[in-house]
Write a protein that holds these residues in place. Sequence first.
Motif, PDB file in Angstrom:
ATOM      1  N   ILE A   6       0.890  -1.169   0.000  1.00 59.22           N
ATOM      2  CA  ILE A   6       0.000   0.000   0.000  1.00 59.22           C
ATOM      3  C   ILE A   6       0.925   1.215   0.000  1.00 59.22           C
ATOM      4  N   GLY A   7       1.005   1.892  -1.161  1.00 59.60           N
ATOM      5  CA  GLY A   7       1.946   2.995  -1.322  1.00 59.60           C
ATOM      6  C   GLY A   7       3.161   2.505  -2.071  1.00 59.60           C
ATOM      7  N   THR A   8       3.283   2.969  -3.323  1.00 57.51           N
ATOM      8  CA  THR A   8       4.420   2.547  -4.150  1.00 57.51           C
ATOM      9  C   THR A   8       5.297   3.771  -4.391  1.00 57.51           C
ATOM     10  N   GLY A   9       6.065   4.122  -3.368  1.00 57.21           N
ATOM     11  CA  GLY A   9       6.956   5.278  -3.464  1.00 57.21           C
ATOM     12  C   GLY A   9       8.404   4.839  -3.427  1.00 57.21           C
ATOM     13  N   ALA A  10       9.254   5.711  -2.888  1.00 61.40           N
ATOM     14  CA  ALA A  10      10.698   5.464  -2.915  1.00 61.40           C
ATOM     15  C   ALA A  10      11.075   4.177  -2.178  1.00 61.40           C
ATOM     16  N   LEU A  11      10.537   3.992  -0.970  1.00 66.69           N
ATOM     17  CA  LEU A  11      10.988   2.843  -0.179  1.00 66.69           C
ATOM     18  C   LEU A  11      10.403   1.531  -0.714  1.00 66.69           C
ATOM     19  N   SER A  12       9.109   1.532  -1.033  1.00 63.70           N
ATOM     20  CA  SER A  12       8.512   0.308  -1.593  1.00 63.70           C
ATOM     21  C   SER A  12       9.246  -0.099  -2.873  1.00 63.70           C
ATOM     22  N   SER A  13       9.542   0.900  -3.699  1.00 64.88           N
ATOM     23  CA  SER A  13      10.234   0.630  -4.961  1.00 64.88           C
ATOM     24  C   SER A  13      11.616   0.014  -4.700  1.00 64.88           C
ATOM     25  N   ARG A  34      -0.669   3.924  -6.814  1.00 60.59           N
ATOM     26  CA  ARG A  34       0.075   5.180  -6.606  1.00 60.59           C
ATOM     27  C   ARG A  34       1.419   4.884  -5.989  1.00 60.59           C
ATOM     28  N   ASN A  35       2.440   5.458  -6.423  1.00 63.86           N
ATOM     29  CA  ASN A  35       2.597   6.392  -7.533  1.00 63.86           C
ATOM     30  C   ASN A  35       2.498   5.635  -8.864  1.00 63.86           C
ATOM     31  N   GLU A  36       1.668   6.168  -9.767  1.00 61.26           N
ATOM     32  CA  GLU A  36       1.351   5.461 -11.014  1.00 61.26           C
ATOM     33  C   GLU A  36       2.608   5.136 -11.836  1.00 61.26           C
ATOM     34  N   ASP A  54      -6.863  -0.865  -7.040  1.00 60.46           N
ATOM     35  CA  ASP A  54      -6.897   0.095  -5.922  1.00 60.46           C
ATOM     36  C   ASP A  54      -6.311  -0.579  -4.678  1.00 60.46           C
ATOM     37  N   ASN A  55      -6.292   0.168  -3.577  1.00 59.82           N
ATOM     38  CA  ASN A  55      -5.667  -0.355  -2.348  1.00 59.82           C
ATOM     39  C   ASN A  55      -6.365  -1.616  -1.851  1.00 59.82           C
ATOM     40  N   GLN A  56      -7.707  -1.644  -1.918  1.00 59.46           N
ATOM     41  CA  GLN A  56      -8.436  -2.822  -1.429  1.00 59.46           C
ATOM     42  C   GLN A  56      -8.067  -4.063  -2.254  1.00 59.46           C
ATOM     43  N   LEU A  67       3.113  -1.566   4.417  1.00 59.28           N
ATOM     44  CA  LEU A  67       2.519  -0.228   4.399  1.00 59.28           C
ATOM     45  C   LEU A  67       3.613   0.781   4.079  1.00 59.28           C
ATOM     46  N   GLY A  68       3.599   1.324   2.848  1.00 59.48           N
ATOM     47  CA  GLY A  68       4.657   2.230   2.397  1.00 59.48           C
ATOM     48  C   GLY A  68       4.135   3.615   2.086  1.00 59.48           C
ATOM     49  N   VAL A  69       3.138   4.066   2.856  1.00 60.20           N
ATOM     50  CA  VAL A  69       2.614   5.424   2.659  1.00 60.20           C
ATOM     51  C   VAL A  69       3.150   6.336   3.765  1.00 60.20           C
ATOM     52  N   ARG A  70       3.030   7.623   3.540  1.00 55.22           N
ATOM     53  CA  ARG A  70       3.435   8.592   4.577  1.00 55.22           C
ATOM     54  C   ARG A  70       2.400   8.583   5.700  1.00 55.22           C
ATOM     55  N   PRO A  71       2.813   9.039   6.892  1.00 59.31           N
ATOM     56  CA  PRO A  71       1.928   8.896   8.063  1.00 59.31           C
ATOM     57  C   PRO A  71       0.527   9.492   7.878  1.00 59.31           C
ATOM     58  N   GLN A  72       0.442  10.714   7.329  1.00 59.65           N
ATOM     59  CA  GLN A  72      -0.893  11.332   7.222  1.00 59.65           C
ATOM     60  C   GLN A  72      -1.790  10.551   6.257  1.00 59.65           C
ATOM     61  N   ILE A  73      -1.194  10.055   5.170  1.00 58.52           N
ATOM     62  CA  ILE A  73      -1.965   9.259   4.201  1.00 58.52           C
ATOM     63  C   ILE A  73      -2.455   7.978   4.883  1.00 58.52           C
ATOM     64  N   ALA A  74      -1.574   7.393   5.710  1.00 56.46           N
ATOM     65  CA  ALA A  74      -1.963   6.167   6.436  1.00 56.46           C
ATOM     66  C   ALA A  74      -3.197   6.436   7.293  1.00 56.46           C
ATOM     67  N   LEU A  92       6.125   0.071   7.263  1.00 60.04           N
ATOM     68  CA  LEU A  92       7.390   0.765   6.991  1.00 60.04           C
ATOM     69  C   LEU A  92       7.317   2.214   7.477  1.00 60.04           C
ATOM     70  N   ILE A  93       6.193   2.554   8.103  1.00 59.24           N
ATOM     71  CA  ILE A  93       5.957   3.960   8.473  1.00 59.24           C
ATOM     72  C   ILE A  93       6.772   4.274   9.727  1.00 59.24           C
ATOM     73  N   ALA A  94       7.804   5.092   9.520  1.00 63.69           N
ATOM     74  CA  ALA A  94       8.844   5.242  10.534  1.00 63.69           C
ATOM     75  C   ALA A  94       8.304   5.712  11.885  1.00 63.69           C
ATOM     76  N   LEU A 115      12.194  -1.112   9.452  1.00 66.80           N
ATOM     77  CA  LEU A 115      12.816   0.139   9.008  1.00 66.80           C
ATOM     78  C   LEU A 115      14.052  -0.187   8.175  1.00 66.80           C
ATOM     79  N   PRO A 116      13.837  -0.349   6.840  1.00 63.20           N
ATOM     80  CA  PRO A 116      14.982  -0.585   5.950  1.00 63.20           C
ATOM     81  C   PRO A 116      15.609   0.748   5.555  1.00 63.20           C
ATOM     82  N   MET A 117      16.682   0.709   4.782  1.00 56.93           N
ATOM     83  CA  MET A 117      17.237   1.928   4.202  1.00 56.93           C
ATOM     84  C   MET A 117      17.196   1.802   2.672  1.00 56.93           C
TER      85      MET A 117
HETATM   86  N1  LIG Z   1      12.398   6.617   1.932  1.00 54.91           N
HETATM   87  C1  LIG Z   1      13.019   6.084   2.964  1.00 54.91           C
HETATM   88  O1  LIG Z   1      14.251   5.921   2.959  1.00 54.91           O
HETATM   89  C2  LIG Z   1      12.282   5.636   4.180  1.00 54.91           C
HETATM   90  C3  LIG Z   1      13.014   5.038   5.214  1.00 54.91           C
HETATM   91  C4  LIG Z   1      12.327   4.575   6.323  1.00 54.91           C
HETATM   92  C5  LIG Z   1      10.957   4.700   6.413  1.00 54.91           C
HETATM   93  N2  LIG Z   1      10.269   5.310   5.426  1.00 54.91           N
HETATM   94  C6  LIG Z   1       8.809   5.397   5.573  1.00 54.91           C
HETATM   95  O2  LIG Z   1       8.204   4.754   4.473  1.00 54.91           O
HETATM   96  C7  LIG Z   1       6.995   5.410   4.130  1.00 54.91           C
HETATM   97  C8  LIG Z   1       7.065   5.744   2.656  1.00 54.91           C
HETATM   98  O3  LIG Z   1       8.199   6.603   2.460  1.00 54.91           O
HETATM   99  P1  LIG Z   1       8.697   6.931   1.000  1.00 54.91           P
HETATM  100  O4  LIG Z   1       9.984   7.658   1.151  1.00 54.91           O
HETATM  101  O5  LIG Z   1       8.633   5.731   0.141  1.00 54.91           O
HETATM  102  O6  LIG Z   1       7.568   7.997   0.585  1.00 54.91           O
HETATM  103  P2  LIG Z   1       7.040   8.358  -0.885  1.00 54.91           P
HETATM  104  O7  LIG Z   1       8.131   8.181  -1.874  1.00 54.91           O
HETATM  105  O8  LIG Z   1       6.349   9.669  -0.776  1.00 54.91           O
HETATM  106  O9  LIG Z   1       5.965   7.204  -1.129  1.00 54.91           O
HETATM  107  C9  LIG Z   1       4.687   7.227  -0.622  1.00 54.91           C
HETATM  108  C10 LIG Z   1       3.779   6.799  -1.752  1.00 54.91           C
HETATM  109  O10 LIG Z   1       2.438   6.744  -1.274  1.00 54.91           O
HETATM  110  C11 LIG Z   1       1.617   7.055  -2.394  1.00 54.91           C
HETATM  111  N3  LIG Z   1       0.260   7.416  -1.991  1.00 54.91           N
HETATM  112  C12 LIG Z   1      -0.242   8.642  -1.745  1.00 54.91           C
HETATM  113  N4  LIG Z   1      -1.547   8.548  -1.437  1.00 54.91           N
HETATM  114  C13 LIG Z   1      -1.850   7.239  -1.488  1.00 54.91           C
HETATM  115  C14 LIG Z   1      -3.029   6.501  -1.271  1.00 54.91           C
HETATM  116  N5  LIG Z   1      -4.171   7.104  -0.928  1.00 54.91           N
HETATM  117  N6  LIG Z   1      -2.995   5.155  -1.400  1.00 54.91           N
HETATM  118  C15 LIG Z   1      -1.848   4.507  -1.745  1.00 54.91           C
HETATM  119  N7  LIG Z   1      -0.689   5.169  -1.967  1.00 54.91           N
HETATM  120  C16 LIG Z   1      -0.701   6.508  -1.833  1.00 54.91           C
HETATM  121  C17 LIG Z   1       2.340   8.211  -3.048  1.00 54.91           C
HETATM  122  O11 LIG Z   1       1.876   8.347  -4.375  1.00 54.91           O
HETATM  123  P3  LIG Z   1       1.936   9.775  -5.139  1.00 54.91           P
HETATM  124  O12 LIG Z   1       3.384   9.964  -5.461  1.00 54.91           O
HETATM  125  O13 LIG Z   1       1.077   9.551  -6.318  1.00 54.91           O
HETATM  126  O14 LIG Z   1       1.399  10.810  -4.166  1.00 54.91           O
HETATM  127  C18 LIG Z   1       3.784   7.762  -2.944  1.00 54.91           C
HETATM  128  O15 LIG Z   1       4.188   7.057  -4.100  1.00 54.91           O
HETATM  129  C19 LIG Z   1       6.880   6.647   5.021  1.00 54.91           C
HETATM  130  O16 LIG Z   1       5.937   6.429   6.034  1.00 54.91           O
HETATM  131  C20 LIG Z   1       8.287   6.807   5.594  1.00 54.91           C
HETATM  132  O17 LIG Z   1       8.246   7.243   6.956  1.00 54.91           O
HETATM  133  C21 LIG Z   1      10.897   5.773   4.306  1.00 54.91           C
END
Ligand SMILES: NC(=O)c1ccc[n+]([C@@H]2O[C@H](COP(=O)([O-])OP(=O)(O)OC[C@H]3O[C@@H](n4cnc5c(N)ncnc54)[C@H](OP(=O)(O)O)[C@@H]3O)[C@@H](O)[C@H]2O)c1
Length: 256
Positions: A6-13, A34-36, A54-56, A67-74, A92-94, A115-117
């Motif tokens: 749930i959440g395909t951003g930097a860390l999930s990727s 997301r992110n598409e 979708d998420n479901q 769970l790879g979304v930011r805290p507020q989105i979670a 993964l939500i720190a 908590l990976p890096m």
């Molecule tokens: N990056 C790190 O090194 C790291 C390390 C430790 C912990 N963390 C934790 O990991 C989590 C993710 O961090 P991140 O760096 O990967 O953040 P990020 O790159 O911003 O990824 C979060 C992803 O969530 C997506 N998103 C937004 N709204 C959503 C929704 N309603 N449903 C599903 N996905 C949604 C975003 O898509 P859009 O781009 O389309 O908005 C974005 O791709 C955070 O809680 C952070 O504390 C990160």
Amino acid sequence: MKLGFIGTGALSSAIVTGLKTLPGDTTSVILSPRNEAIAAGLAARFADVTVAADNQAVLDASDMVMLGVRPQIARDVLPGLRFRPDHHVVSLIATFSCAEIAAMVGPVKRLTKALPMPMIAIRKGPTILFPPDPEVAAFFGRLGNAIEVTSESEFDALSVATATYASYFKYLETIHGWLKDHGVEENKGRDYVSSLSAALGQAPETTPESFAHLAADYATRGGINEQVLRELTEHGTFERLKESLGGIHRRITAAS
Ligand SMILES: NC(=O)c1ccc[n+]([C@@H]2O[C@H](COP(=O)([O-])OP(=O)(O)OC[C@H]3O[C@@H](n4cnc5c(N)ncnc54)[C@H](OP(=O)(O)O)[C@@H]3O)[C@@H](O)[C@H]2O)c1
């Protein structure tokens, strides 16, 4: 295993990249849309990686869910999803405690904080895990070094160390910049500093000695290492670092 994100951003990727470049990996990965662009890119690059509607749909197709979304989105999104009691949730939500996550994922009984890096993309570096879980430890152990802890306070203290990456690179950049200012060609200086830091990074693994012992070993009496160490110490550099770590610890513990 069917592994959802749930959440395909930097860390999930980074996790998916580390996992799917493992020779012979057969894990089915289901990504939220997301992110598409990131989700589509991973699905195009790797076999067994699909993007759900979708998420479901991610939850419905998964056994383990990260769970790879930011805290507020979670906070906004998770309470509206239908988790199953047999889902294994890996957060993964720190900044969220286990209790906070548990309150958002309904009937889920098995919950792990991880908590990976970012270097997990090339299967390097530690992942902190709480509470200990053999399956999650084995998963992250294949992608680097899994460090299990038995209390959330130890997890929080270790996670403070993850606030030092940018300063580490600034330290290297300072050395690189100084070399450039003194006539060393830019790429040569970069290669040199990169190789130096990689070699020094290996040193603690070659000996059981403490970091203090290594610092003393490298600071030959009357030598140039001793001089830089003494001058930085006298300027309060390391005490300042400790103060910053304390501030991060207060911030993390206040948030959780
Ligand atoms: N990056 C790190 O090194 C790291 C390390 C430790 C912990 N963390 C934790 O990991 C989590 C993710 O961090 P991140 O760096 O990967 O953040 P990020 O790159 O911003 O990824 C979060 C992803 O969530 C997506 N998103 C937004 N709204 C959503 C929704 N309603 N449903 C599903 N996905 C949604 C975003 O898509 P859009 O781009 O389309 O908005 C974005 O791709 C955070 O809680 C952070 O504390 C990160």
